[in-house]
Scaffold this motif. Structure first.
Motif, PDB file in Angstrom:
ATOM      1  N   ALA A 118      73.201  54.084  80.834  1.00 56.35           N
ATOM      2  CA  ALA A 118      73.621  54.508  82.214  1.00 56.35           C
ATOM      3  C   ALA A 118      72.381  54.452  83.239  1.00 56.35           C
ATOM      4  N   ALA A 119      71.338  54.956  82.796  1.00 60.66           N
ATOM      5  CA  ALA A 119      70.044  54.810  83.685  1.00 60.66           C
ATOM      6  C   ALA A 119      69.705  53.086  83.842  1.00 60.66           C
ATOM      7  N   VAL A 120      69.850  52.339  82.773  1.00 65.06           N
ATOM      8  CA  VAL A 120      69.598  50.991  82.691  1.00 65.06           C
ATOM      9  C   VAL A 120      70.596  50.239  83.799  1.00 65.06           C
ATOM     10  N   GLY A 121      71.871  50.861  83.614  1.00 68.32           N
ATOM     11  CA  GLY A 121      72.818  50.049  84.391  1.00 68.32           C
ATOM     12  C   GLY A 121      72.604  50.280  85.826  1.00 68.32           C
ATOM     13  N   ALA A 122      72.400  51.615  86.402  1.00 66.28           N
ATOM     14  CA  ALA A 122      72.209  51.867  87.794  1.00 66.28           C
ATOM     15  C   ALA A 122      70.903  51.445  88.285  1.00 66.28           C
ATOM     16  N   MET A 123      69.827  51.347  87.234  1.00 66.23           N
ATOM     17  CA  MET A 123      68.547  50.668  88.165  1.00 66.23           C
ATOM     18  C   MET A 123      68.724  49.160  88.174  1.00 66.23           C
ATOM     19  N   LEU A 124      69.411  48.597  87.301  1.00 70.70           N
ATOM     20  CA  LEU A 124      69.836  47.012  87.332  1.00 70.70           C
ATOM     21  C   LEU A 124      70.660  46.744  88.491  1.00 70.70           C
ATOM     22  N   ALA A 125      71.549  47.469  88.786  1.00 71.35           N
ATOM     23  CA  ALA A 125      72.303  47.246  90.157  1.00 71.35           C
ATOM     24  C   ALA A 125      71.535  47.426  91.229  1.00 71.35           C
ATOM     25  N   LYS A 126      70.521  48.300  91.359  1.00 75.80           N
ATOM     26  CA  LYS A 126      69.781  48.559  92.264  1.00 75.80           C
ATOM     27  C   LYS A 126      68.696  47.423  92.553  1.00 75.80           C
ATOM     28  N   MET A 127      68.198  46.941  91.497  1.00 73.06           N
ATOM     29  CA  MET A 127      67.268  46.051  91.389  1.00 73.06           C
ATOM     30  C   MET A 127      68.165  44.605  92.255  1.00 73.06           C
ATOM     31  N   HIS A 128      69.343  44.189  91.721  1.00 71.90           N
ATOM     32  CA  HIS A 128      69.919  43.178  92.272  1.00 71.90           C
ATOM     33  C   HIS A 128      70.109  43.354  93.437  1.00 71.90           C
ATOM     34  N   LEU A 129      70.458  44.267  94.128  1.00 75.37           N
ATOM     35  CA  LEU A 129      70.628  44.637  95.485  1.00 75.37           C
ATOM     36  C   LEU A 129      69.276  44.375  96.330  1.00 75.37           C
ATOM     37  N   ALA A 130      68.280  45.236  95.769  1.00 81.95           N
ATOM     38  CA  ALA A 130      67.082  44.930  96.397  1.00 81.95           C
ATOM     39  C   ALA A 130      66.713  43.555  96.622  1.00 81.95           C
ATOM     40  N   GLY A 131      66.980  42.801  95.426  1.00 81.92           N
ATOM     41  CA  GLY A 131      66.500  41.272  95.286  1.00 81.92           C
ATOM     42  C   GLY A 131      67.066  40.220  96.376  1.00 81.92           C
ATOM     43  N   GLN A 132      68.141  40.788  96.992  1.00 77.72           N
ATOM     44  CA  GLN A 132      68.977  40.010  97.868  1.00 77.72           C
ATOM     45  C   GLN A 132      68.114  39.101  99.205  1.00 77.72           C
ATOM     46  N   ASP A 133      67.123  39.926  99.725  1.00 82.27           N
ATOM     47  CA  ASP A 133      66.556  39.202 100.704  1.00 82.27           C
ATOM     48  C   ASP A 133      64.990  38.519 100.106  1.00 82.27           C
ATOM     49  N   PHE A 134      65.102  38.528  98.727  1.00 85.37           N
ATOM     50  CA  PHE A 134      63.648  38.095  98.470  1.00 85.37           C
ATOM     51  C   PHE A 134      63.723  36.614  98.761  1.00 85.37           C
ATOM     52  N   PRO A 135      62.667  35.956  99.550  1.00 81.91           N
ATOM     53  CA  PRO A 135      62.656  34.809 100.101  1.00 81.91           C
ATOM     54  C   PRO A 135      62.365  33.574  99.061  1.00 81.91           C
ATOM     55  N   ILE A 136      61.693  33.836  97.780  1.00 85.05           N
ATOM     56  CA  ILE A 136      61.334  32.687  97.002  1.00 85.05           C
ATOM     57  C   ILE A 136      62.565  32.189  96.209  1.00 85.05           C
ATOM     58  N   GLN A 137      62.809  30.990  95.864  1.00 83.72           N
ATOM     59  CA  GLN A 137      63.803  30.593  94.978  1.00 83.72           C
ATOM     60  C   GLN A 137      63.206  30.047  93.735  1.00 83.72           C
ATOM     61  N   GLN A 138      63.643  30.428  92.813  1.00 76.37           N
ATOM     62  CA  GLN A 138      63.330  29.536  91.582  1.00 76.37           C
ATOM     63  C   GLN A 138      64.509  29.744  90.597  1.00 76.37           C
ATOM     64  N   PRO A 139      65.044  28.495  90.103  1.00 79.35           N
ATOM     65  CA  PRO A 139      65.983  28.731  89.160  1.00 79.35           C
ATOM     66  C   PRO A 139      65.635  29.555  87.956  1.00 79.35           C
ATOM     67  N   ASN A 140      66.586  29.973  87.248  1.00 80.18           N
ATOM     68  CA  ASN A 140      66.535  30.584  85.883  1.00 80.18           C
ATOM     69  C   ASN A 140      66.094  29.349  84.926  1.00 80.18           C
ATOM     70  N   LEU A 141      64.836  29.293  84.539  1.00 79.67           N
ATOM     71  CA  LEU A 141      64.440  28.047  83.696  1.00 79.67           C
ATOM     72  C   LEU A 141      64.981  28.115  82.330  1.00 79.67           C
TER      73      LEU A 141
END
Ligand SMILES: Nc1ncnc2c1ncn2[C@@H]1O[C@H](COP(=O)(O)OP(=O)(O)O)[C@@H](O)[C@H]1O
Ligand SMILES: N[C@@H](CCOP(=O)(O)O)C(=O)O
Length: 318
Positions: A118-141
């Motif tokens: 549960a702790a991992v799931g909550a932090m993962l969602a928080k991480m995804h939301l926080a990354g929305q305005d990250f300006p650098i693009q790099q594909p999943n290599l």
């Protein structure tokens, strides 16, 4: 042994003057890494992790380090890169790229219970939301293009039934990637390797995600699938453990609601998460890098997981 580039206190005395970290007091190699040379570094101001990057280049590294800085600034629990007096977070040491990040408290939870998931799931969602305005693009290599390139390289080494499975799964994933559902999936920076050994806990308290060096921009649901495939399974059989899956997904959903497209994509994404690590493990097993010093991970673990995800029911996303 996994310190490829040794570092001594003497090496650090001058080098550290570019930071405001005081004098170095101790530096100790970390044996468990497989990609980079990592050290616990103690200075007059605290404890840090020093990494010398053995494969990633000066051009590739800003994506990973800036992503960590971006997430740490938004209170996602990840190691924060330490800037030097000029504000730079990427440095050179012994001619190789190097970085200092904050040291996370605790240790990996290798036998996770629903509370950890549960702790991992909550932090993962928080991480995804926080990354929305990250300006650098790099594909999943390590995404579809890499799966396509790697498949013909490993096919000759594996038994016929595994060859059939691998070809069929690549076909499934190509068809899925071309589908309308796939294009509706929310995306952004993802960790893409959030296994149990890349998260720290103190008891039931999650203290951070680390090892962002497979991160890239991909669908959020792929990241969730990779995470579930490691945190919420019976390690012997690869079967999903319903209680841990529910705990992780429900905690994620409470922070960011899954979408109907993600619900439709859930099974193919669990398959994709298994395929990605089956392929990388096959590659490392049959084509080890020169002077490889470590025992490669068992590829059949992810072949088993892939068969499970194809053939058995999977719990609904929400
Ligand atoms: N920021 C950190 N805080 C605490 N420990 C860390 C941190 N980064 C790495 N470590 C320790 O170093 C080990 C190896 O790091 P990892 O990033 O997994 O290396 P590699 O990418 O070379 O496999 C981890 O298992 C962990 O014990
Ligand atoms: N998680 C991957 C291997 C990547 O290694 P890491 O130590 O950098 O996470 C696997 O299990 O195959």
């Amino acid at each position: 042994m996994a310190v490829f580039t040794p570092v001594s206190l003497d090496d650090l005395t001058d080098w550290l003057t570019q930071f405001s970290l005081g004098k170095p007091l101790a530096v100790k190699g970390i044996s468990s890494g497989i990609e980079n040379s990592n050290f616990f570094l103690t200075t007059e101001t605290g404890e840090y992790v020093l990494t010398i990057f053995e494969k990633l280049t000066f051009e590739q590294l800003p994506f990973y380090l800036e992503l960590m800085r971006h997430l740490a600034d938004r209170k996602v629990l990840v190691p924060a890169p330490v800037a030097n007096k000029n504000g730079d977070i990427l440095h050179a040491l012994h001619g190789k790229p190097a970085a200092i990040v904050s040291k996370l408290e605790g240790s990996s939870q290798l036998d996770p219970q629903p509370v950890h998931c549960a702790a991992v799931g909550a932090m993962l969602a928080k991480m995804h939301l926080a990354g929305q305005d990250f300006p650098i693009q790099q594909p999943n290599l390590r995404g579809l293009d890499w799966w396509r390139e790697t498949t013909p390289v490993v096919l000759p080494y594996i038994p016929e039934d595994a060859q059939h499975l691998l070809r069929a799964e690549i076909h499934t994933q190509e068809a899925f990637a071309a589908s309308a559902i796939s294009h509706q999936l929310p995306r952004g920076p993802v960790h893409a390797d959030l296994f149990r050994n890349n998260v720290m806990f103190v008891g039931e308290r999650l203290t951070g995600f680390f090892d962002f060096y497979f991160a890239g921009c991909d669908t959020w649901i792929f990241d969730v699938a990779v995470t579930v495939n490691d945190w919420c399974i019976n390690l012997q059989t690869g079967e999903l453990d319903e209680a841990r899956v529910r705990a992780l997904l429900d905690a994620y959903h409470a922070v960011r609601h899954f979408t109907p497209a993600e619900k439709a994509a859930w099974r193919p994404m669990l398959q994709a998460g298994a395929l990605r690590f089956w392929l990388s493990r096959l590659y490392d097993f049959y084509l080890p890098r020169e002077a490889e010093m470590l025992t490669p991970h068992d590829p059949t673990h992810f072949e088993r997981i892939l068969r499970e995800r194809i053939n058995k029911p999977v719990p609904d996303l929400f």
